[in-house]
Write a protein that holds these residues in place. Structure first.
Motif, mmCIF file in Angstrom:
data_model
loop_
_atom_site.group_PDB
_atom_site.id
_atom_site.type_symbol
_atom_site.label_atom_id
_atom_site.label_comp_id
_atom_site.label_asym_id
_atom_site.label_seq_id
_atom_site.Cartn_x
_atom_site.Cartn_y
_atom_site.Cartn_z
ATOM 1 N N ILE A 1 0.839 -1.200 0.000
ATOM 2 C CA ILE A 1 0.000 0.000 0.000
ATOM 3 C C ILE A 1 0.876 1.254 0.000
ATOM 4 N N GLU A 2 1.897 1.247 0.846
ATOM 5 C CA GLU A 2 2.814 2.390 0.914
ATOM 6 C C GLU A 2 3.477 2.647 -0.435
ATOM 7 N N ASN A 3 3.935 1.598 -1.073
ATOM 8 C CA ASN A 3 4.585 1.758 -2.377
ATOM 9 C C ASN A 3 3.638 2.363 -3.401
ATOM 10 N N HIS A 4 2.388 1.951 -3.358
ATOM 11 C CA HIS A 4 1.411 2.508 -4.295
ATOM 12 C C HIS A 4 1.213 4.002 -4.036
ATOM 13 N N PHE A 5 1.068 4.392 -2.786
ATOM 14 C CA PHE A 5 0.910 5.803 -2.461
ATOM 15 C C PHE A 5 2.131 6.610 -2.900
ATOM 16 N N GLU A 6 3.300 6.023 -2.695
ATOM 17 C CA GLU A 6 4.526 6.722 -3.068
ATOM 18 C C GLU A 6 4.616 6.894 -4.579
ATOM 19 N N GLN A 7 4.232 5.870 -5.325
ATOM 20 C CA GLN A 7 4.241 5.959 -6.793
ATOM 21 C C GLN A 7 3.297 7.045 -7.298
ATOM 22 N N LEU A 8 2.213 7.271 -6.540
ATOM 23 C CA LEU A 8 1.260 8.319 -6.920
ATOM 24 C C LEU A 8 1.751 9.709 -6.551
ATOM 25 N N LYS A 9 2.923 9.750 -5.871
ATOM 26 C CA LYS A 9 3.496 11.009 -5.399
ATOM 27 C C LYS A 9 2.601 11.701 -4.368
ATOM 28 N N LEU A 10 1.861 10.891 -3.614
ATOM 29 C CA LEU A 10 1.127 11.415 -2.470
ATOM 30 C C LEU A 10 2.106 11.649 -1.328
ATOM 31 N N GLN A 11 1.793 12.580 -0.470
ATOM 32 C CA GLN A 11 2.675 12.882 0.648
ATOM 33 C C GLN A 11 2.480 11.877 1.780
ATOM 34 N N PRO A 12 3.540 11.552 2.510
ATOM 35 C CA PRO A 12 3.382 10.704 3.695
ATOM 36 C C PRO A 12 2.441 11.372 4.691
ATOM 37 N N GLY A 13 1.610 10.554 5.333
ATOM 38 C CA GLY A 13 0.596 11.113 6.227
ATOM 39 C C GLY A 13 1.046 11.297 7.652
ATOM 40 N N ASN A 14 2.193 10.734 8.020
ATOM 41 C CA ASN A 14 2.668 10.822 9.401
ATOM 42 C C ASN A 14 4.078 11.403 9.412
ATOM 43 N N GLY A 15 4.149 12.695 9.246
ATOM 44 C CA GLY A 15 5.462 13.342 9.133
ATOM 45 C C GLY A 15 6.138 12.920 7.844
ATOM 46 N N ASP A 16 7.298 12.267 7.973
ATOM 47 C CA ASP A 16 7.992 11.793 6.773
ATOM 48 C C ASP A 16 7.740 10.307 6.525
ATOM 49 N N SER A 17 6.747 9.747 7.188
ATOM 50 C CA SER A 17 6.449 8.318 7.046
ATOM 51 C C SER A 17 5.007 8.114 6.588
ATOM 52 N N TYR A 18 4.803 7.095 5.771
ATOM 53 C CA TYR A 18 3.450 6.717 5.381
ATOM 54 C C TYR A 18 2.783 5.852 6.454
ATOM 55 N N GLN A 19 3.553 5.378 7.407
ATOM 56 C CA GLN A 19 2.997 4.446 8.381
ATOM 57 C C GLN A 19 2.919 5.086 9.768
ATOM 58 N N MET A 20 1.803 4.830 10.410
ATOM 59 C CA MET A 20 1.577 5.256 11.786
ATOM 60 C C MET A 20 1.589 3.993 12.637
ATOM 61 N N TYR A 21 2.653 3.811 13.390
ATOM 62 C CA TYR A 21 2.827 2.565 14.135
ATOM 63 C C TYR A 21 2.155 2.639 15.503
ATOM 64 N N TYR A 22 1.681 1.494 15.938
ATOM 65 C CA TYR A 22 1.174 1.378 17.303
ATOM 66 C C TYR A 22 1.509 -0.008 17.833
ATOM 67 N N ASN A 23 1.627 -0.095 19.164
ATOM 68 C CA ASN A 23 2.018 -1.355 19.786
ATOM 69 C C ASN A 23 0.832 -2.295 19.960
ATOM 70 N N VAL A 24 1.139 -3.567 19.838
ATOM 71 C CA VAL A 24 0.194 -4.651 20.106
ATOM 72 C C VAL A 24 0.874 -5.582 21.100
ATOM 73 N N TYR A 25 0.138 -6.021 22.097
ATOM 74 C CA TYR A 25 0.728 -6.830 23.167
ATOM 75 C C TYR A 25 0.145 -8.241 23.143
ATOM 76 N N GLN A 26 0.997 -9.208 23.483
ATOM 77 C CA GLN A 26 0.551 -10.600 23.503
ATOM 78 C C GLN A 26 1.232 -11.347 24.641
ATOM 79 N N ASP A 27 0.421 -12.032 25.439
ATOM 80 C CA ASP A 27 0.945 -12.854 26.525
ATOM 81 C C ASP A 27 1.322 -14.233 26.006
ATOM 82 N N SER A 28 2.323 -14.807 26.637
ATOM 83 C CA SER A 28 2.741 -16.167 26.317
ATOM 84 C C SER A 28 2.947 -16.923 27.628
ATOM 85 N N LEU A 29 2.258 -18.058 27.760
ATOM 86 C CA LEU A 29 2.359 -18.866 28.974
ATOM 87 C C LEU A 29 3.692 -19.617 28.970
ATOM 88 N N THR A 30 4.514 -19.388 29.975
ATOM 89 C CA THR A 30 5.809 -20.087 30.041
ATOM 90 C C THR A 30 5.715 -21.344 30.897
#
Length: 497
Positions: free
Chosen positions: A65-94
């Motif tokens: 998706i990012e590559n397509h937006f970049e090819q269209l010469k659209l501007q990044p939506g999050n500063g200089d990045s096309y991606q807005m990252y967020y954390n996801v958490y997952q428990d693992s039983l040891t």
């Protein structure tokens, strides 16, 4: 003379607006069935592995998706990045342990601990057995902090209701018990999944009781020779002196997911924003061979955003760009609980008070087999245009009547809609913040919904193109009109959620 002067001054603006409106069809035609199909066979292809949130497949789709937006010469939506990252958490039983009166039992052979348990070592000197039909006796009991044992059917049937609270299992959760032992007969078992469900928020409003499933051998060790009597008398509540140790150890891992955002700056109203959104995540894969492709859900919406973005980019290149800034956002985490849109609307990059609307697309590539009225080869469900803003329906219907002439079906605007569709896709996170929304949907909760059989070969591409063109035309009108959409309808709360 004054009137003539004013008219002469207004002519360039009026001509510009009229010109933009008259050229909408030129750019809408660039949204084609062939282009949508080309994108969808990639987005919903095997290499994307079902695009489950916070997995390599989802990240591959984000890159596409990012590559397509970049090819269209659209501007990044999050500063200089096309991606807005967020954390996801997952428990693992040891590890997990269970002991009764000093005797240790084996994980998977005699018990299992849910990964949702908190890491803790708990020691109880008593166990309260609660029968499945003991609701009357249970009503006034104080079980706060106690360890309770029930048979598996008390947790999975509707027996044992009291006070409208649901099952005995649910009732125990509401009574503040510290732990629940659920007796089940299918032991020993194959090794259980040690990974828990992903979470957007690692901090919880409350902590649930420790939950263990146990074999009949464990239950015998707790109650001794009284076990057969408990099985026969489902109305009993008995307390047993028994030293029980429950131990859960687990780790928490932090994963990342992202929304992919691109911007096409507007002209004289560039400080106002119009969003076109869809979720690009799906359900991933099971093992090495079963992939949940998610072609309609929501590959169809994702590729529509790509094509609509391209149509606006071509308009901009031709000097016919929109007055308002266009924001094209594909979000992840929708299948987990509208996570990506929740994260964005809680951490907006562009002011929500300056966001005129969100046009959200989630499943527009199939035909609803249950739809009996009208032409089911030429329709789309329009959801939410009767909420937040009285401008929505007027614009939507006028645009459709002028250009696409689809049947606009308002079935899911019914307040009594049992599926509660209005609350089930990413537009709702905008609406709950007061942003006007329209949600476009095909109603396809049929045989292929959330199954591996939701594949690109089942998409009606000509109809998909026509629906995507309707979203484009509606966006064109909203992006170029003089005023932002009114916000004059009180927000609707999700009753029963």
């Amino acid at each position: 003379m004054k009137k003539l002067l004013v008219l002469l001054l207004l002519l360039p603006s009026l001509f510009s607006t009229a010109q933009k409106k008259s050229n909408a069809a030129t750019f809408a035609k660039t949204i084609t069935a062939d282009d949508l199909k080309k994108h969808l066979y990639i987005v919903a292809g095997p290499e994307m592995e079902g695009r489950e949130t916070a997995t390599p497949g989802q990240k591959k789709a984000a890159t596409y998706i990012e590559n397509h937006f970049e090819q269209l010469k659209l501007q990044p939506g999050n500063g200089d990045s096309y991606q807005m990252y967020y954390n996801v958490y997952q428990d693992s039983l040891t590890s997990a342990a269970l002991e009764v009166n000093g005797k240790a039992f084996e994980l998977d052979k005699d018990f299992n601990a849910t990964v949702a348990n908190i890491p803790a070592t708990l020691r109880f000197s008593e166990v309260v057995f609660v029968g499945a039909n003991s609701s009357d006796s249970l009503k006034n009991m104080n079980l706060t902090g106690r360890l309770v044992m029930i048979f598996g059917n008390a947790g999975t049937t509707n027996r044992g209701q009291f006070g409208g609270g649901g099952t005995i299992f649910t009732s125990l959760l509401n009574k503040g018990v510290a732990g629940i032992l659920l007796i089940q007969g299918n032991y020993p078992r194959t090794p259980s999944n040690r990974k828990g469900a992903q979470m957007l928020n690692i901090f919880r409003r409350s902590i649930s009781p420790q939950q263990y499933t146990i074999s009949e051998n464990v239950a015998h060790a707790i109650v001794g020779g009284d076990y057969d009597n408990l099985k026969a008398n489902t109305s009993s509540i008995n307390t047993y002196a028994s030293n029980v140790l429950l131990d859960t150890k687990k780790t928490n891992i932090t994963l990342q997911s992202s929304n992919v955002i691109a911007v096409l700056p507007g002209t004289d109203l560039k400080d106002e924003y119009l969003f076109v959104t869809a979720h690009y995540d799906h359900l991933g894969k099971r093992g090495d061979s079963v992939i949940y492709y998610g072609a309609d859900d929501d590959g169809s919406g994702t590729v529509s955003v790509l094509e609509i973005a391209e149509a606006f980019a071509k308009a901009k290149a031709a000097g016919k760009g929109p007055r308002r800034t266009m924001v094209f956002m594909t979000v992840s985490g929708e299948e987990k609980g509208l996570w990506g849109s929740e994260y964005y609307t809680n951490h907006p990059i562009f002011p929500l008070e300056k966001t005129t609307a969100d046009l959200n697309i989630d499943m527009i590539g199939r035909i609803d087999a249950t739809r009996k009225q009208g032409d089911s080869t030429n329709y789309v469900y329009v959801v939410g245009d009767d909420k937040v803003s009285s401008d929505l329906k007027t614009i939507s219907e006028a645009t459709n009547n002028k250009y696409t002439k689809l049947e606009l079906d308002y079935k899911f605007n019914d307040p009594k809609d049992p599926q509660r569709i209005y609350f089930r896709s990413d537009h709702y996170n905008f609406a709950r913040k007061g942003v006007p929304i329209i949600f476009y949907y095909d109603g396809m909760l049929g045989a292929d919904y959330h199954r591996p059989t939701d594949t690109p070969d089942k998409i009606y591409y000509n109809l998909l193109a026509k629906r995507a063109q309707l979203v484009f035309y509606t966006a064109w009108e909203m992006a170029n009109r003089d005023e932002m959409l009114k916000r004059d309808i009180p927000l609707e709360a999700p009753r029963g959620f």
